[in-house]
Write a protein that holds these residues in place. Structure first.
Motif, PDB file in Angstrom:
ATOM      1  N   SER A  33       0.844  -1.198   0.000  1.00  0.00           N
ATOM      2  CA  SER A  33       0.000   0.000   0.000  1.00  0.00           C
ATOM      3  C   SER A  33       0.877   1.246   0.000  1.00  0.00           C
ATOM      4  O   SER A  33       1.843   1.329   0.770  1.00  0.00           O
ATOM      5  N   TRP A  34       0.534   2.207  -0.839  1.00  0.00           N
ATOM      6  CA  TRP A  34       1.301   3.439  -0.893  1.00  0.00           C
ATOM      7  C   TRP A  34       0.674   4.464   0.053  1.00  0.00           C
ATOM      8  O   TRP A  34      -0.460   4.862  -0.099  1.00  0.00           O
ATOM      9  N   VAL A  35       1.442   4.876   1.052  1.00  0.00           N
ATOM     10  CA  VAL A  35       1.001   5.860   2.032  1.00  0.00           C
ATOM     11  C   VAL A  35       1.876   7.094   1.888  1.00  0.00           C
ATOM     12  O   VAL A  35       3.101   6.990   1.785  1.00  0.00           O
ATOM     13  N   SER A  36       1.265   8.281   1.871  1.00  0.00           N
ATOM     14  CA  SER A  36       2.028   9.525   1.743  1.00  0.00           C
ATOM     15  C   SER A  36       2.325  10.072   3.136  1.00  0.00           C
ATOM     16  O   SER A  36       1.411  10.386   3.903  1.00  0.00           O
ATOM     17  N   PHE A  37       3.619  10.176   3.451  1.00  0.00           N
ATOM     18  CA  PHE A  37       4.050  10.726   4.730  1.00  0.00           C
ATOM     19  C   PHE A  37       4.602  12.125   4.520  1.00  0.00           C
ATOM     20  O   PHE A  37       5.419  12.358   3.633  1.00  0.00           O
TER      21      PHE A  37
END
Length: 210
Positions: A33-37
């Motif tokens: 899953s791509w999560v933007s931090f």
């Protein structure tokens, strides 16, 4: 006795780029899953009164953040907020609490502490400094007694799709917040909130249906 393993630390890892933070996160959780931090959150695994955390433990089932989520941990937002904090707790040698966050959610300085389960739906928006806990954290009476940990109130928290929690909301153990619910800033949610309503206050109560 408390023993903690910090996966990410908002202080010690503040020099990591957002990409490096994502890479570190993916080593332990939700690699698909791509999560933007934005900035570095704090992610901590804590064991209470146990034999010690195995540094090679599989933590992949403890935190699951689905694709499209945005995790804000900087000083950039217009309103005051600190780093987002995820803490999963294990009593003795039992399983760690789990945090599940659905697709396309926005967290800003959100603090989540799970001894069992905090389950958040899709497209949920958190204003800055929201606190969610599924455990009281300590006994009210006879603290330090050998049975203190057995007397903790631990109960899962559920937040439905498209809910919106305003600045500084506190969600207490055992609460379910319905789909499309709006929780006013500064509210303390101690009882279930149904779908599709606006609720606010301390204690938080339904004001009207949307």
């Amino acid at each position: 006795m408390y023993i903690s393993k910090r996966i990410l630390c908002s202080i010690n890892d503040s020099n990591l780029t957002d990409i490096k933070i994502m890479e570190r996160y993916s080593q332990y959780f939700s690699p698909n899953s791509w999560v933007s931090f934005s900035g570095c959150p704090s992610i901590t695994m804590t064991q209470i009164d146990g034999s010690g955390i195995n540094l090679k433990s599989d933590f992949s089932n403890t935190i699951d953040i689905d694709s499209g989520c945005y995790i804000e941990s900087t000083e950039l937002p217009a309103f005051p907020s600190g780093p987002t904090k995820f803490t999963c707790v294990a009593l003795r040698d039992e399983n760690f609490g789990r945090i599940r966050i659905g697709k396309n959610c926005v967290l800003q300085g959100t603090s989540i502490c799970s001894y069992n389960l905090v389950d958040i739906g899709d497209r949920v928006i958190f204003g800055p400094n929201v606190v969610i806990m599924d455990c009281s954290g300590h006994a009210i009476e006879r603290r330090g007694n050998s049975d203190e940990w057995d007397r903790l109130k631990i109960s899962p928290v559920y937040i439905g799709d498209d809910a919106w929690l305003g600045y500084g909301v506190i969600v207490l153990p055992g609460v379910s917040i319905g789909k499309r619910a709006v929780i006013g800033a500064g509210s303390v949610v101690s009882k279930d909130i149904p779908d599709g309503c606006v609720a606010a206050g301390n204690p938080c109560v339904v004001k009207y249906v949307i």
